[in-house]
Structures are given as C-alpha cells and as structure tokens.
Design an enzyme around this catalytic site. Structure first.
Site, PDB file in Angstrom:
ATOM      1  N   CYS A  79       0.825  -1.210   0.000  1.00 45.82           N
ATOM      2  CA  CYS A  79       0.000   0.000   0.000  1.00 45.82           C
ATOM      3  C   CYS A  79       0.866   1.272   0.000  1.00 45.82           C
ATOM      4  CB  CYS A  79      -0.970  -0.054   1.183  1.00 45.82           C
ATOM      5  SG  CYS A  79      -2.376   0.997   0.940  1.00 45.82           S
ATOM      6  N   HIS A 169      -3.589  -5.403   1.827  1.00 48.21           N
ATOM      7  CA  HIS A 169      -2.881  -5.697   3.087  1.00 48.21           C
ATOM      8  C   HIS A 169      -3.043  -7.151   3.522  1.00 48.21           C
ATOM      9  CE1 HIS A 169      -2.188  -1.425   4.289  1.00 48.21           C
ATOM     10  NE2 HIS A 169      -3.247  -1.228   3.533  1.00 48.21           N
ATOM     11  N   GLU A 171      -1.283  -8.606   5.573  1.00 48.34           N
ATOM     12  CA  GLU A 171      -0.924  -8.667   7.005  1.00 48.34           C
ATOM     13  C   GLU A 171      -2.128  -8.396   7.902  1.00 48.34           C
ATOM     14  OE1 GLU A 171      -0.448  -6.164   5.088  1.00 48.34           O
ATOM     15  OE2 GLU A 171      -0.568  -4.287   6.199  1.00 48.34           O
TER      16      GLU A 171
END
Ligand code: GLN
Length: 190
Positions: A79, A169, A171
């Site tokens: 990002c 994302h 994560e």
C-alpha cells in the site's frame, strides 16, 4: 533469514507477526544505524506514504535503502510501501524511493470505497483475500515488471525482479501465502 521491517509508521507490527508465524525472524528498522544490522529482505508497510517518505529523508535512511534495493535486496511494499517504491505517482509530485517500474495513483478508490475487502486471483498462488484501505492502484507497469493480481480491472499487485508490491494488506488477514511468496523471493536471492 532475517527480514528488516521499516518501523517508522503504519502497520509494521502486523507484518512482524506474519513473519513470526512463519518462523522467520525480523529486525526493526527505525533509524539509519539500524541499516547496519544484517537483514536479507525488506518490508515497507502500509501507512501514510507522505509521512513515511518525509521520515525516511529526515532520518537519513532514504538514499541507503534505495541503493540496497537497486543492488538487489528483495523488498515487499504494501500500500503506502507500493507508493514509495513507484517511479511515477500520477496524482502527487512527491517521490519516495522510486525504484520500481510502475506508476501508481494514490487514494485511487475515492472516499466511498475508501476501505473494502474482496477476493483476488494472485498469479502463482490462487485466490486470496485482499483488504484495501485508502489504497492506491497501479496505473501502468513497464520494463521487467509483471502484473500479479487485478481487482475490478485495476492492477493491485506486481513484481519487478527483487521488488514485490501489493495495494492491499495481507498482514491484516490470517492468510500467510503472500508473506511465504516473499520469503521464497528472499531464499532465491540469498
Ligand atoms: N493512502 C495512503 C497513502 O497514500 C496509503 C494507505 C495505506 O497504506 N493503507 O500513502
């Protein structure tokens, strides 16, 4: 193997957790002297690219990191990290590390769709969950850059040799496959 995680701002903790779940050690990169520590791959997390870019310069880390990436250090930008790696940003004159042959548009999904989750097909992996938060997308790739995923007709993941970027994302999900993919890039490099 040790992964250096840029810990200036943004979602760095979540990336560290992903690597730790995979049994990979991480080192926090917070200041210029941290770049003397040995690490085999670099993660630039999501957050705010303008803030991170400013801190990278003020802390004297930008030029060194840029040189390391250009020298072949595997890097994964999420990002804001994607924006920092892009050579061109269509709607911002500021540049970050500018090492990757992609053009990015910041905050490209607008206010209404500022944040959303979807599934996307990632080349070589399969269908993965993708979480977007005021995300950029890639408007153009050139040179050796290969498109790895698209969502809604927009490019949202790409790779140029040692550089990997996603507009979303992983994560923030519990799917470890993108992190595993990056670990394999690092393994092939070292
Ligand atoms: N909107 C942010 C930027 O332009 C990126 C958002 C993110 O990293 N989640 O830097």
């Amino acid at each position: 193997m040790v992964i250096g995680v840029l810990c200036l701002q943004g979602a760095f903790y979540e990336h560290r957790k992903m690597f730790n779940s995979l049994g990979i050690s991480t080192v926090e990169l917070r200041k210029a002297s941290d770049l003397d520590k040995p690490f085999d791959g670099l993660v630039i997390p999501g957050g705010e690219s303008t803030v991170m870019g400013k801190l990278l310069n003020e802390l004297g880390m930008a030029e060194r990191l840029k040189g390391m990436i250009q020298g072949g250090l595997p890097v994964y930008g999420t990002c804001a990290g994607l924006i920092l790696l892009a050579k061109k940003i269509t709607n911002d004159s500021r540049k970050g590390l500018a090492t990757m042959d992609i053009s990015a548009e910041r905050n490209a999904y607008g206010r209404q769709l500022g944040s959303f989750a979807t599934d996307t097909r990632f080349k070589g992996i399969g269908t993965i969950p993708a979480v977007f938060i005021r995300a950029p997308y890639i408007t153009e790739v050139w040179g050796d850059t290969e498109v790895l995923a698209e969502a809604d007709g927009k490019i949202v993941a790409a790779r140029e040799n040692n550089q990997l970027v996603t507009a979303f994302h992983p994560e923030l999900t519990d799917d470890l496959r993108i992190h595993e993919y990056f670990i394999n890039m690092v393994k092939h490099h070292t």
